[in-house]
Design an enzyme around this catalytic site. Structure first.
Site, PDB file in Angstrom:
ATOM      1  N   ASP A  74       0.919  -0.951   0.526  1.00 43.19           N
ATOM      2  CA  ASP A  74      -0.187  -0.278  -0.184  1.00 43.19           C
ATOM      3  C   ASP A  74       0.609   1.740   0.363  1.00 43.19           C
ATOM      4  O   ASP A  74       0.750   2.050  -0.838  1.00 43.19           O
ATOM      5  CB  ASP A  74      -0.891   0.414   1.212  1.00 43.19           C
ATOM      6  CG  ASP A  74      -1.910  -0.669   0.980  1.00 43.19           C
ATOM      7  OD1 ASP A  74      -2.178  -1.382  -0.054  1.00 43.19           O
ATOM      8  OD2 ASP A  74      -2.774  -1.018   1.907  1.00 43.19           O
ATOM      9  N   ASN A 148      -4.283   8.699   2.010  1.00 44.72           N
ATOM     10  CA  ASN A 148      -4.995   8.398   3.215  1.00 44.72           C
ATOM     11  C   ASN A 148      -5.356   9.362   4.332  1.00 44.72           C
ATOM     12  O   ASN A 148      -6.473   9.346   4.432  1.00 44.72           O
ATOM     13  CB  ASN A 148      -3.790   7.359   3.441  1.00 44.72           C
ATOM     14  CG  ASN A 148      -3.962   6.053   3.306  1.00 44.72           C
ATOM     15  OD1 ASN A 148      -4.617   5.732   2.157  1.00 44.72           O
ATOM     16  ND2 ASN A 148      -3.004   5.187   3.765  1.00 44.72           N
ATOM     17  N   GLU A 149      -4.094  10.372   4.563  1.00 45.84           N
ATOM     18  CA  GLU A 149      -4.828  11.027   5.507  1.00 45.84           C
ATOM     19  C   GLU A 149      -2.769  12.080   5.979  1.00 45.84           C
ATOM     20  O   GLU A 149      -1.874  11.773   5.581  1.00 45.84           O
ATOM     21  CB  GLU A 149      -3.857  10.553   7.234  1.00 45.84           C
ATOM     22  CG  GLU A 149      -2.737   9.718   7.282  1.00 45.84           C
ATOM     23  CD  GLU A 149      -2.364   8.768   7.032  1.00 45.84           C
ATOM     24  OE1 GLU A 149      -1.169   8.738   6.326  1.00 45.84           O
ATOM     25  OE2 GLU A 149      -3.133   7.512   7.007  1.00 45.84           O
ATOM     26  N   HIS A 159       4.797  13.833  22.407  1.00 48.04           N
ATOM     27  CA  HIS A 159       5.240  15.221  22.674  1.00 48.04           C
ATOM     28  C   HIS A 159       4.065  16.290  22.700  1.00 48.04           C
ATOM     29  O   HIS A 159       3.583  15.899  21.133  1.00 48.04           O
ATOM     30  CB  HIS A 159       6.932  15.511  21.893  1.00 48.04           C
ATOM     31  CG  HIS A 159       6.650  17.575  21.877  1.00 48.04           C
ATOM     32  ND1 HIS A 159       7.553  17.820  23.877  1.00 48.04           N
ATOM     33  CD2 HIS A 159       6.518  18.148  21.614  1.00 48.04           C
ATOM     34  CE1 HIS A 159       7.811  19.133  22.984  1.00 48.04           C
ATOM     35  NE2 HIS A 159       6.507  19.217  22.650  1.00 48.04           N
ATOM     36  N   ARG A 176      -4.847  20.034  24.006  1.00 46.23           N
ATOM     37  CA  ARG A 176      -3.376  19.732  24.138  1.00 46.23           C
ATOM     38  C   ARG A 176      -3.701  17.962  23.318  1.00 46.23           C
ATOM     39  O   ARG A 176      -4.292  16.847  24.302  1.00 46.23           O
ATOM     40  CB  ARG A 176      -3.612  19.809  25.654  1.00 46.23           C
ATOM     41  CG  ARG A 176      -3.546  21.197  25.514  1.00 46.23           C
ATOM     42  CD  ARG A 176      -3.431  21.280  27.207  1.00 46.23           C
ATOM     43  NE  ARG A 176      -1.688  21.344  27.327  1.00 46.23           N
ATOM     44  CZ  ARG A 176      -1.385  20.976  28.569  1.00 46.23           C
ATOM     45  NH1 ARG A 176      -1.648  20.971  29.746  1.00 46.23           N
ATOM     46  NH2 ARG A 176      -0.384  20.866  28.677  1.00 46.23           N
ATOM     47  N   ALA A 190      -6.554   2.446   7.406  1.00 42.84           N
ATOM     48  CA  ALA A 190      -4.588   2.650   8.121  1.00 42.84           C
ATOM     49  C   ALA A 190      -4.007   3.402   9.374  1.00 42.84           C
ATOM     50  O   ALA A 190      -4.730   2.796  10.442  1.00 42.84           O
ATOM     51  CB  ALA A 190      -3.577   3.550   6.592  1.00 42.84           C
ATOM     52  N   TYR A 191      -3.546   4.298   9.450  1.00 37.58           N
ATOM     53  CA  TYR A 191      -3.248   4.992  10.547  1.00 37.58           C
ATOM     54  C   TYR A 191      -4.735   5.376  11.455  1.00 37.58           C
ATOM     55  O   TYR A 191      -4.371   4.815  12.682  1.00 37.58           O
ATOM     56  CB  TYR A 191      -2.532   6.241  10.186  1.00 37.58           C
ATOM     57  CG  TYR A 191      -1.385   6.780  11.450  1.00 37.58           C
ATOM     58  CD1 TYR A 191      -0.871   5.972  12.293  1.00 37.58           C
ATOM     59  CD2 TYR A 191      -1.384   8.228  11.705  1.00 37.58           C
ATOM     60  CE1 TYR A 191      -0.138   6.576  13.248  1.00 37.58           C
ATOM     61  CE2 TYR A 191      -0.464   8.755  12.740  1.00 37.58           C
ATOM     62  CZ  TYR A 191       0.019   7.742  13.395  1.00 37.58           C
ATOM     63  OH  TYR A 191       0.739   7.889  14.426  1.00 37.58           O
ATOM     64  N   SER A 194      -5.938   2.867  13.552  1.00 37.40           N
ATOM     65  CA  SER A 194      -4.698   2.529  14.498  1.00 37.40           C
ATOM     66  C   SER A 194      -5.409   2.783  16.273  1.00 37.40           C
ATOM     67  O   SER A 194      -5.101   3.143  16.667  1.00 37.40           O
ATOM     68  CB  SER A 194      -3.784   2.302  14.665  1.00 37.40           C
ATOM     69  OG  SER A 194      -2.873   1.415  13.347  1.00 37.40           O
TER      70      SER A 194
END
Length: 294
Positions: A74, A148-149, A159, A176, A190-191, A194
């Protein structure tokens, strides 16, 4: 062969022996069927007996070919798609990666399925991309696109950053957190997935805003119409080490006080699949969902 395609471009996964072997086989197969075949330059360096005049840059491949075949995972498809979406070219993938949400064809015995596609028996989807722009003092500093993103985050692990989110100039929330994922339906598996985001089926005209480790229990993913413009305003209290990542491939630097504008791009990716393609079947297989009970 009577086909809607005449010139076919090949794009491969660099430095991958299995992908190179599949590409070589694919090249021979297409020539035998009478197609004109051109090969992306970096890909061609892995193959033998490719005439120099058939090795082209990815942009030139997009201009000259009717169909692009991407051999890899991908990630390779995403890298090619960001460029090829500018052109009126169909794209299909042969999976030489892991999950393979975007690369349908099995490298073992792809010939039968591909021959059906080449004869015009295929399903076409148009997947929209995101256009990502970084503004500093109202001046455009950098821009790119994402299939995708787009992910706003610090360049350090764990952080926290501070920002405000606006939809069509309406204030939505301040946050925050470790960052924010802005995902297309294509990227929702995808991400974003997750990170706890929802799965958006490909035909939806929607984008998902998924917070990354927010410092509040009330923060939840938000799905909005993709025709809306998302604007993220970075607090001046942030450190200098911020960035926006497009598909984890392209990184745009962001400074405190900058604004990141994310919106649907004008161009769409023409992704094609074999005739028997089912999105829900792909989800079930890739995500190991349960099989039918009766």
């Amino acid at each position: 062969m009577d086909s809607p395609f005449r010139t076919i471009g090949l794009i491969g996964k660099p430095n991958h022996p299995d992908a190179a072997a599949t590409l070589q086989r694919l090249h021979t197969f297409l020539l035998a069927l009478g197609f004109t075949v051109i090969v992306e330059k970096r890909t061609g360096s892995q193959l033998i007996d490719i005439p120099k005049n058939k090795l082209v840059k990815l942009v030139d491949l997009g201009e000259q070919a009717d169909l692009a075949i991407v051999v890899g995972g991908d990630g390779n498809m995403l890298g090619a798609a960001r460029v090829l979406a500018r052109f009126d070219i169909a794209v299909i993938g042969v999976n030489r990666g892991n999950l393979g949400f975007l690369t349908d064809l099995n490298p073992e015995g792809f010939e039968a399925s591909l021959e059906q596609v080449l004869s015009g028996e295929y399903v076409e989807e148009k997947r929209f991309l995101l256009e990502v722009e970084v503004y500093r003092h109202n001046e455009l500093k950098s821009a790119n696109s994402a299939v995708n993103e787009a992910v706003l985050h610090a360049d350090k692990v764990a952080h926290m950053i501070e920002f405000e989110a606006f939809i069509n100039n309406d204030f939505v929330f301040s946050q925050r957190s470790d960052g924010l994922i802005v995902s297309t339906p294509t990227g929702s598996t995808a991400y974003s997935l997750s990170g706890g985001g929802p799965i958006l089926t490909p035909e939806l005209n929607a984008i998902a805003l998924v917070p990354m480790f927010p410092h509040t229990l009330s923060s939840r993913p938000l799905v909005v119409d993709a025709d809306n413009e998302v604007r993220l305003k970075l607090s001046l209290e942030n450190t200098d080490s911020l960035q926006v990542s497009c598909d984890s491939h392209v990184v745009l630097a962001v400074l405190p006080g900058d604004e990141v504008v994310i919106k649907k791009a004008d161009k769409k990716l023409r992704l094609i699949h074999p005739k028997n393609y089912s999105y829900y079947n792909v989800l079930r297989q890739k995500l190991n969902w349960g099989s039918r009970l009766y």
